[in-house]
Design an enzyme around this catalytic site. Structure first.
Site, PDB file in Angstrom:
ATOM      1  CE  LYS A   1      -4.664   0.900   0.059  1.00  0.00           C
ATOM      2  NZ  LYS A   1      -5.494   0.038  -0.331  1.00  0.00           N
TER       3      LYS A   1
ATOM      4  CG  ASP B   1      -7.483   3.144  -1.102  1.00  0.00           C
ATOM      5  OD1 ASP B   1      -7.736   1.839  -0.945  1.00  0.00           O
ATOM      6  OD2 ASP B   1      -7.363   3.709   0.045  1.00  0.00           O
TER       7      ASP B   1
HETATM    8  P1  NDP Z   1     -13.038   7.474  -2.973  1.00  0.00           P
HETATM    9  O1  NDP Z   1     -11.978   8.433  -2.789  1.00  0.00           O
HETATM   10  O2  NDP Z   1     -13.592   7.247  -4.300  1.00  0.00           O
HETATM   11  O3  NDP Z   1     -14.296   7.679  -2.121  1.00  0.00           O
HETATM   12  C1  NDP Z   1     -14.124   7.610  -0.697  1.00  0.00           C
HETATM   13  C2  NDP Z   1     -15.445   8.311  -0.137  1.00  0.00           C
HETATM   14  O4  NDP Z   1     -15.485   7.904   1.142  1.00  0.00           O
HETATM   15  C3  NDP Z   1     -15.789   9.271  -0.144  1.00  0.00           C
HETATM   16  O5  NDP Z   1     -17.144   9.731  -0.279  1.00  0.00           O
HETATM   17  C4  NDP Z   1     -15.228  10.086   0.974  1.00  0.00           C
HETATM   18  O6  NDP Z   1     -15.937  11.438   1.308  1.00  0.00           O
HETATM   19  C5  NDP Z   1     -15.611   9.241   1.937  1.00  0.00           C
HETATM   20  N1  NDP Z   1     -14.703   9.262   3.081  1.00  0.00           N
HETATM   21  C6  NDP Z   1     -13.316   9.152   2.835  1.00  0.00           C
HETATM   22  N2  NDP Z   1     -12.589   9.469   4.145  1.00  0.00           N
HETATM   23  C7  NDP Z   1     -13.810   9.729   5.005  1.00  0.00           C
HETATM   24  C8  NDP Z   1     -13.755  10.019   6.377  1.00  0.00           C
HETATM   25  N3  NDP Z   1     -12.443  10.151   6.917  1.00  0.00           N
HETATM   26  N4  NDP Z   1     -14.753  10.247   6.747  1.00  0.00           N
HETATM   27  C9  NDP Z   1     -16.165  10.043   6.211  1.00  0.00           C
HETATM   28  N5  NDP Z   1     -16.056   9.889   5.053  1.00  0.00           N
HETATM   29  C10 NDP Z   1     -14.917   9.657   4.376  1.00  0.00           C
HETATM   30  O7  NDP Z   1     -12.388   6.244  -2.456  1.00  0.00           O
HETATM   31  P2  NDP Z   1     -12.732   4.661  -2.913  1.00  0.00           P
HETATM   32  O8  NDP Z   1     -14.300   4.236  -2.944  1.00  0.00           O
HETATM   33  O9  NDP Z   1     -12.088   4.035  -3.673  1.00  0.00           O
HETATM   34  O10 NDP Z   1     -12.554   3.897  -1.273  1.00  0.00           O
HETATM   35  C11 NDP Z   1     -13.557   3.635  -0.265  1.00  0.00           C
HETATM   36  C12 NDP Z   1     -13.111   2.453   0.517  1.00  0.00           C
HETATM   37  O11 NDP Z   1     -13.061   1.308  -0.231  1.00  0.00           O
HETATM   38  C13 NDP Z   1     -11.721   2.883   1.342  1.00  0.00           C
HETATM   39  O12 NDP Z   1     -11.760   2.382   2.651  1.00  0.00           O
HETATM   40  C14 NDP Z   1     -10.686   1.788   0.501  1.00  0.00           C
HETATM   41  O13 NDP Z   1      -9.498   1.496   1.054  1.00  0.00           O
HETATM   42  C15 NDP Z   1     -11.785   0.947   0.101  1.00  0.00           C
HETATM   43  N6  NDP Z   1     -11.349   0.032  -1.215  1.00  0.00           N
HETATM   44  C16 NDP Z   1     -11.230   0.478  -2.409  1.00  0.00           C
HETATM   45  C17 NDP Z   1     -10.812  -0.157  -3.399  1.00  0.00           C
HETATM   46  C18 NDP Z   1     -10.976   0.429  -4.754  1.00  0.00           C
HETATM   47  O14 NDP Z   1     -10.598  -0.312  -5.493  1.00  0.00           O
HETATM   48  N7  NDP Z   1     -11.029   1.651  -4.856  1.00  0.00           N
HETATM   49  C19 NDP Z   1     -10.739  -1.489  -3.474  1.00  0.00           C
HETATM   50  C20 NDP Z   1     -10.958  -2.258  -2.021  1.00  0.00           C
HETATM   51  C21 NDP Z   1     -11.331  -1.462  -0.841  1.00  0.00           C
HETATM   52  P3  NDP Z   1     -15.369  12.833   0.825  1.00  0.00           P
HETATM   53  O15 NDP Z   1     -15.571  13.108  -0.766  1.00  0.00           O
HETATM   54  O16 NDP Z   1     -15.859  13.746   1.685  1.00  0.00           O
HETATM   55  O17 NDP Z   1     -13.743  12.622   1.372  1.00  0.00           O
HETATM   56  O1  2IT Z   2      -7.880  -1.742  -0.875  1.00  0.00           O
HETATM   57  C1  2IT Z   2      -7.574  -2.268  -2.030  1.00  0.00           C
HETATM   58  O2  2IT Z   2      -7.689  -3.328  -2.287  1.00  0.00           O
HETATM   59  C2  2IT Z   2      -7.599  -1.275  -3.393  1.00  0.00           C
HETATM   60  N1  2IT Z   2      -7.488  -0.150  -2.890  1.00  0.00           N
HETATM   61  C3  2IT Z   2      -7.390  -1.951  -4.774  1.00  0.00           C
HETATM   62  C4  2IT Z   2      -6.010  -2.403  -4.809  1.00  0.00           C
HETATM   63  C5  2IT Z   2      -5.523  -2.723  -6.178  1.00  0.00           C
HETATM   64  O3  2IT Z   2      -4.061  -2.779  -6.376  1.00  0.00           O
HETATM   65  O4  2IT Z   2      -6.395  -2.689  -7.247  1.00  0.00           O
END
Ligand code: NDP
Ligand code: 2IT
Length: 452
Positions: free
Chosen positions: A125, A165
């Site tokens: 990460k 992420d």
């Molecule tokens: P994005 O940046 O696209 O979206 C994040 C969302 O979560 C936004 O709505 C954001 O609000 C909100 N958020 C982030 N931090 C906070 C906080 N401290 N308090 C409240 N709301 C918060 O990220 P992703 O959708 O990609 O990621 C979301 C989650 O999924 C994370 O935990 C990530 O690690 C996990 N994840 C993502 C993957 C991927 O492929 N993208 C894969 C596996 C897991 P705001 O706009 O106000 O910041």
């Molecule tokens: O938390 C996760 O698994 C991710 N943000 C995706 C990682 C990736 O290499 O696609």
């Protein structure tokens, strides 16, 4: 003291300020207790002590200039945690809260998650405390270039393959990849989540959200339920949340919520795909706030300064299924009690470690179907693995081909969790199943290599 207790204690002593890392280590290692009895060879080879120590931590300065010409300095990180079963693989997070402890927790989780996908990927990460919010495209571009100016020497298609992420989506991956290609003079699969014209995979944007819903559907099916007619709470409004909503709609559920770090919207009429497309445009193109949803649709109420879990607790809103898709520790014990009280029986985690240990205990004591993040959100990285395969073969699979592979992988992760929990005496415990199954493959590989 048990081997496990001893390792947890040492981790806390060594890095006392890395709270999220302690939490993740404790959660994984507690479920590995039965493996110490079945596998004395792991104890002897000190696999437990070795797996909590990253292979390598890279930390660097990221200087960049804003549109007014002022210089800023952020901190960049890449945690290459474990490459026993494949090249390092895992996302990059750009968020002001980013620190070493948070990235170590995420890198540690990634080891087991990637192992569960069945694909050959190690755990990593990275990211920065840079805040993309409110920055112009040019500022984000200059930051990404500066970040890659250091990162490029540590990554490669067979070494370490970063992705997105929180705060890192298609725009950021484009800038990062463009700069890597320029300075390395290689057009190669060194990042995933790329756009389609330069080696991206169909379904990668959808994969985490879709995968989280596929995993929930498997848990529900095992108990004779499905999504039809169910009321679903989704948190976040970013990449994972958006596609979770789309898939729940396709399976006949009704999503009533979304949120961001400023507010929550509740739309009891349901966030259908038309409204979901509005959210995608609002968040991904206009980079607006979710409160604007309530200005557009008068079926919605907006709660400023409250998370969806606060709103469920304070307003007594009824939900059957919860999909936390925002961030770590967003859902605590009080929120979990409220979910129980309001009829919820299934939680599938799109985010990484969104539930506190207390919340997890409450799910488990109340017989919830509970899919922990490392199983339920593994569809994102699994599809990154499929992007790597397509890049290596220099071809592109159709949308249907990738989606069917993703669906197959999520079913296989579900089955593997069930089998491992049965084999280790904790029937139906997806937490233990995911941790044990993810661990065994990595531990056996580490054992085979000797002491390295
Ligand atoms: P994005 O940046 O696209 O979206 C994040 C969302 O979560 C936004 O709505 C954001 O609000 C909100 N958020 C982030 N931090 C906070 C906080 N401290 N308090 C409240 N709301 C918060 O990220 P992703 O959708 O990609 O990621 C979301 C989650 O999924 C994370 O935990 C990530 O690690 C996990 N994840 C993502 C993957 C991927 O492929 N993208 C894969 C596996 C897991 P705001 O706009 O106000 O910041
Ligand atoms: O938390 C996760 O698994 C991710 N943000 C995706 C990682 C990736 O290499 O696609």
């Amino acid at each position: 003291m048990s081997v496990i207790g001893d390792v947890i204690e040492k981790v806390k002593q060594k890095d006392p300020n890395e709270f999220e890392f302690h939490q993740a280590v404790e959660e994984v290692l507690m479920s590995l207790e039965p493996t110490t009895k079945k596998h004395p060879e792991f104890v002897k080879a000190k696999i437990y002590e070795r797996i909590v120590e990253p292979d390598r931590v890279i930390m660097f300065r990221v200087p960049w200039t804003d549109d007014k010409g002022e210089v800023h300095v952020n901190r960049g990180f890449r945690i290459q945690f474990n490459n026993a079963i494949g090249p390092y693989k895992g996302g990059l997070r750009f968020h002001p809260s980013v620190n070493l402890g948070i990235l170590k927790f995420l890198g540690f989780e990634q080891i087991f998650k990637n192992s569960l996908t069945t694909l050959p990927m190690g755990g990593a990460k990275g990211g920065s405390d840079f805040d993309p919010k409110g920055k112009s495209d040019n500022e984000v571009m200059r930051f990404c270039y500066s970040f890659m100016r250091e990162l490029f020497r540590h990554i490669g298609p067979d070494t370490d393959v970063p992705a997105g992420d929180i705060g890192v989506g298609g725009r950021e991956i484009g800038y990062l990849y463009g700069y890597y290609k320029k300075i390395q003079n290689d057009h190669t699969g060194v990042l995933t989540g790329k756009s389609l014209p330069f080696g991206g995979s169909l379904i990668r944007p959808e994969a985490t959200g879709y995968g989280c819903v596929y995993f929930a559907a498997e848990m529900l099916a095992a108990k004779g339920h499905d999504f039809k007619g169910k009321t679903v709470a989704v948190s976040g409004s970013g990449n994972v949340a958006q596609y979770a909503v789309e898939k729940v709609n396709e399976l006949g559920g009704r999503v009533i919520s979304l949120c961001d770090s400023s507010s929550t919207i509740i739309d009891e009429e349901g966030i259908d795909n038309k409204k979901c497309n509005y959210v995608m445009d609002l968040k991904n193109v206009k980079r607006g706030r979710i409160s604007e949803y309530a200005e557009k649709y008068n079926s919605a109420c907006c709660y400023i300064g409250e998370s969806i879990w606060d709103v469920i607790k304070n307003q007594g809103i009824k939900v059957d299924i919860a999909l936390p898709c925002a961030t770590q520790n967003e859902l605590d014990g009080g929120h979990a009690e409220a979910l129980v009280k309001n009829g919820c029986f299934c939680v599938s985690e799109g985010a990484n470690m969104p539930s506190t240990p207390e919340a997890i205990r409450i799910y488990q004591n109340n017989g919830f179907l509970y899919g922990p993040g490392k199983a339920a959100n593994a569809g994102g990285v699994a599809t990154s693995g499929l992007e790597m395969s397509q890049n290596s073969m220099r071809l592109s699979w159709s949308r249907e081909e990738v989606d069917s592979r993703l669906h197959g992988i999520m079913k296989s992760i579900h089955k593997t969790c069930i089998q491992a929990s049965d084999a280790y005496g904790a029937k139906g415990d997806y937490v233990l199943g995911a941790n044990v199954a993810g661990f065994l493959k990595v531990a056996n590989a580490m054992l085979a290599y000797g002491v390295v």
